[in-house]
Design a protein around this motif. Structure first.
Motif, PDB file in Angstrom:
ATOM      1  N   ASN A 163      62.370  60.064  -0.746  1.00 48.67           N
ATOM      2  CA  ASN A 163      60.907  60.096  -1.230  1.00 48.67           C
ATOM      3  C   ASN A 163      60.658  58.775  -2.062  1.00 48.67           C
ATOM      4  O   ASN A 163      61.274  58.484  -2.770  1.00 48.67           O
ATOM      5  CB  ASN A 163      60.748  61.372  -2.087  1.00 48.67           C
ATOM      6  CG  ASN A 163      60.881  62.778  -1.412  1.00 48.67           C
ATOM      7  OD1 ASN A 163      60.732  62.954  -0.400  1.00 48.67           O
ATOM      8  ND2 ASN A 163      61.277  63.715  -2.444  1.00 48.67           N
ATOM      9  N   LYS A 164      59.436  58.355  -1.497  1.00 46.23           N
ATOM     10  CA  LYS A 164      59.062  57.337  -2.255  1.00 46.23           C
ATOM     11  C   LYS A 164      58.331  57.744  -3.525  1.00 46.23           C
ATOM     12  O   LYS A 164      57.466  58.362  -3.354  1.00 46.23           O
ATOM     13  CB  LYS A 164      58.206  56.372  -1.229  1.00 46.23           C
ATOM     14  CG  LYS A 164      59.052  55.494  -0.462  1.00 46.23           C
ATOM     15  CD  LYS A 164      58.350  54.410   0.063  1.00 46.23           C
ATOM     16  CE  LYS A 164      59.326  53.333   0.700  1.00 46.23           C
ATOM     17  NZ  LYS A 164      58.561  52.160   1.313  1.00 46.23           N
ATOM     18  N   VAL A 165      58.490  56.687  -4.690  1.00 44.05           N
ATOM     19  CA  VAL A 165      57.432  57.031  -5.803  1.00 44.05           C
ATOM     20  C   VAL A 165      56.556  55.533  -5.999  1.00 44.05           C
ATOM     21  O   VAL A 165      57.487  54.611  -6.043  1.00 44.05           O
ATOM     22  CB  VAL A 165      58.483  57.387  -6.917  1.00 44.05           C
ATOM     23  CG1 VAL A 165      57.577  57.355  -8.242  1.00 44.05           C
ATOM     24  CG2 VAL A 165      59.025  58.747  -6.590  1.00 44.05           C
ATOM     25  N   HIS A 166      55.444  55.811  -6.182  1.00 47.14           N
ATOM     26  CA  HIS A 166      54.775  54.573  -6.764  1.00 47.14           C
ATOM     27  C   HIS A 166      54.451  54.546  -8.176  1.00 47.14           C
ATOM     28  O   HIS A 166      53.809  55.553  -8.691  1.00 47.14           O
ATOM     29  CB  HIS A 166      53.394  54.362  -6.068  1.00 47.14           C
ATOM     30  CG  HIS A 166      52.569  53.221  -6.221  1.00 47.14           C
ATOM     31  ND1 HIS A 166      52.753  52.023  -5.656  1.00 47.14           N
ATOM     32  CD2 HIS A 166      51.674  53.288  -7.133  1.00 47.14           C
ATOM     33  CE1 HIS A 166      51.964  51.042  -6.095  1.00 47.14           C
ATOM     34  NE2 HIS A 166      51.220  51.696  -6.982  1.00 47.14           N
ATOM     35  N   VAL A 167      54.772  53.831  -8.964  1.00 51.86           N
ATOM     36  CA  VAL A 167      54.750  53.633 -10.317  1.00 51.86           C
ATOM     37  C   VAL A 167      53.483  52.685 -10.738  1.00 51.86           C
ATOM     38  O   VAL A 167      53.691  51.711 -10.343  1.00 51.86           O
ATOM     39  CB  VAL A 167      56.070  53.446 -11.182  1.00 51.86           C
ATOM     40  CG1 VAL A 167      55.859  53.268 -12.600  1.00 51.86           C
ATOM     41  CG2 VAL A 167      57.262  54.350 -10.790  1.00 51.86           C
ATOM     42  N   LEU A 168      52.707  53.067 -11.396  1.00 45.59           N
ATOM     43  CA  LEU A 168      51.580  52.258 -11.843  1.00 45.59           C
ATOM     44  C   LEU A 168      51.618  52.662 -13.406  1.00 45.59           C
ATOM     45  O   LEU A 168      51.167  53.537 -13.856  1.00 45.59           O
ATOM     46  CB  LEU A 168      50.197  52.379 -10.969  1.00 45.59           C
ATOM     47  CG  LEU A 168      49.081  51.788 -11.599  1.00 45.59           C
ATOM     48  CD1 LEU A 168      48.905  50.290 -11.468  1.00 45.59           C
ATOM     49  CD2 LEU A 168      47.698  52.444 -10.962  1.00 45.59           C
ATOM     50  N   ALA A 169      51.331  51.381 -14.284  1.00 48.91           N
ATOM     51  CA  ALA A 169      50.981  51.590 -15.643  1.00 48.91           C
ATOM     52  C   ALA A 169      50.165  50.398 -16.226  1.00 48.91           C
ATOM     53  O   ALA A 169      50.270  49.490 -15.625  1.00 48.91           O
ATOM     54  CB  ALA A 169      52.425  51.563 -16.363  1.00 48.91           C
ATOM     55  N   GLU A 170      49.365  50.838 -17.160  1.00 50.95           N
ATOM     56  CA  GLU A 170      48.456  49.960 -17.764  1.00 50.95           C
ATOM     57  C   GLU A 170      48.776  49.788 -19.281  1.00 50.95           C
ATOM     58  O   GLU A 170      48.997  51.056 -19.616  1.00 50.95           O
ATOM     59  CB  GLU A 170      47.189  50.008 -17.640  1.00 50.95           C
ATOM     60  CG  GLU A 170      46.615  49.639 -16.282  1.00 50.95           C
ATOM     61  CD  GLU A 170      45.069  50.196 -16.116  1.00 50.95           C
ATOM     62  OE1 GLU A 170      44.451  49.672 -14.836  1.00 50.95           O
ATOM     63  OE2 GLU A 170      44.364  50.641 -16.962  1.00 50.95           O
ATOM     64  N   ALA A 171      49.021  48.694 -19.946  1.00 48.69           N
ATOM     65  CA  ALA A 171      49.113  48.481 -21.214  1.00 48.69           C
ATOM     66  C   ALA A 171      48.057  47.692 -21.887  1.00 48.69           C
ATOM     67  O   ALA A 171      47.822  46.520 -21.331  1.00 48.69           O
ATOM     68  CB  ALA A 171      50.594  47.953 -21.668  1.00 48.69           C
ATOM     69  N   ALA A 172      47.552  47.954 -23.307  1.00 50.55           N
ATOM     70  CA  ALA A 172      46.818  47.052 -23.667  1.00 50.55           C
ATOM     71  C   ALA A 172      47.200  47.144 -25.418  1.00 50.55           C
ATOM     72  O   ALA A 172      47.427  48.161 -25.747  1.00 50.55           O
ATOM     73  CB  ALA A 172      45.137  47.625 -23.688  1.00 50.55           C
ATOM     74  N   ALA A 173      47.082  45.878 -25.820  1.00 44.28           N
ATOM     75  CA  ALA A 173      47.505  45.831 -27.243  1.00 44.28           C
ATOM     76  C   ALA A 173      46.802  44.837 -28.003  1.00 44.28           C
ATOM     77  O   ALA A 173      45.779  44.139 -27.515  1.00 44.28           O
ATOM     78  CB  ALA A 173      48.922  45.126 -27.207  1.00 44.28           C
ATOM     79  N   PRO A 174      46.619  44.984 -29.467  1.00 44.63           N
ATOM     80  CA  PRO A 174      45.977  44.019 -30.345  1.00 44.63           C
ATOM     81  C   PRO A 174      46.425  42.700 -30.285  1.00 44.63           C
ATOM     82  O   PRO A 174      45.562  41.652 -30.771  1.00 44.63           O
ATOM     83  CB  PRO A 174      46.323  44.790 -31.653  1.00 44.63           C
ATOM     84  CG  PRO A 174      47.420  45.582 -31.568  1.00 44.63           C
ATOM     85  CD  PRO A 174      47.689  45.846 -30.384  1.00 44.63           C
ATOM     86  N   ASN A 175      47.690  42.411 -29.780  1.00 39.48           N
ATOM     87  CA  ASN A 175      48.214  40.954 -29.691  1.00 39.48           C
ATOM     88  C   ASN A 175      48.865  41.088 -28.526  1.00 39.48           C
ATOM     89  O   ASN A 175      49.118  41.951 -27.812  1.00 39.48           O
ATOM     90  CB  ASN A 175      48.702  40.653 -31.244  1.00 39.48           C
ATOM     91  CG  ASN A 175      49.967  41.488 -31.534  1.00 39.48           C
ATOM     92  OD1 ASN A 175      50.579  41.893 -30.631  1.00 39.48           O
ATOM     93  ND2 ASN A 175      49.972  41.651 -32.726  1.00 39.48           N
ATOM     94  N   THR A 176      49.599  39.873 -28.344  1.00 39.06           N
ATOM     95  CA  THR A 176      50.467  39.453 -26.885  1.00 39.06           C
ATOM     96  C   THR A 176      51.472  40.389 -26.830  1.00 39.06           C
ATOM     97  O   THR A 176      52.485  40.585 -27.539  1.00 39.06           O
ATOM     98  CB  THR A 176      50.769  38.138 -27.153  1.00 39.06           C
ATOM     99  OG1 THR A 176      49.802  37.211 -27.313  1.00 39.06           O
ATOM    100  CG2 THR A 176      51.478  37.733 -25.845  1.00 39.06           C
ATOM    101  N   ILE A 177      51.415  41.112 -25.699  1.00 38.30           N
ATOM    102  CA  ILE A 177      52.710  41.734 -25.138  1.00 38.30           C
ATOM    103  C   ILE A 177      53.621  40.769 -24.503  1.00 38.30           C
ATOM    104  O   ILE A 177      53.101  39.973 -23.638  1.00 38.30           O
ATOM    105  CB  ILE A 177      52.237  42.944 -23.941  1.00 38.30           C
ATOM    106  CG1 ILE A 177      51.218  43.772 -24.547  1.00 38.30           C
ATOM    107  CG2 ILE A 177      53.404  43.464 -23.402  1.00 38.30           C
ATOM    108  CD1 ILE A 177      50.282  44.602 -23.276  1.00 38.30           C
TER     109      ILE A 177
END
Length: 73
Positions: free
Chosen positions: A1-15
């Motif tokens: 089975n294939k899994v597609h992973v998608l994530a977003e991140a937002a931070a107050p300073n640099t990631i």
């Protein structure tokens, strides 16, 4: 089975980087150097697995999301 992973991140300073964890082990790491990012990848699984994301900021602070289970138990 294939899994597609998608994530977003937002931070107050640099990631600095995003770590994609699979079953509590480092699966992939993405270098970011921005305050917002979106990561995307595919994985092949043979059994139920869980993923979570670690967001590591440039100043050393860390954020971790709750795990997401995929596949059949």
């Amino acid at each position: 089975n294939k899994v597609h992973v998608l994530a977003e991140a937002a931070a107050p300073n640099t990631i600095h980087r995003i770590q994609l964890m699979k079953n509590a082990e480092l699966y992939r790491e993405f270098k970011v150097e921005e305050a917002f990012c979106r990561i995307s990848c595919e994985d092949e699984i043979e059994e139920a697995s869980f993923y979570h994301i670690r967001v590591i900021l440039q100043d050393g602070n860390l954020a971790v999301c709750s795990p997401v289970w995929v596949g059949e138990a």
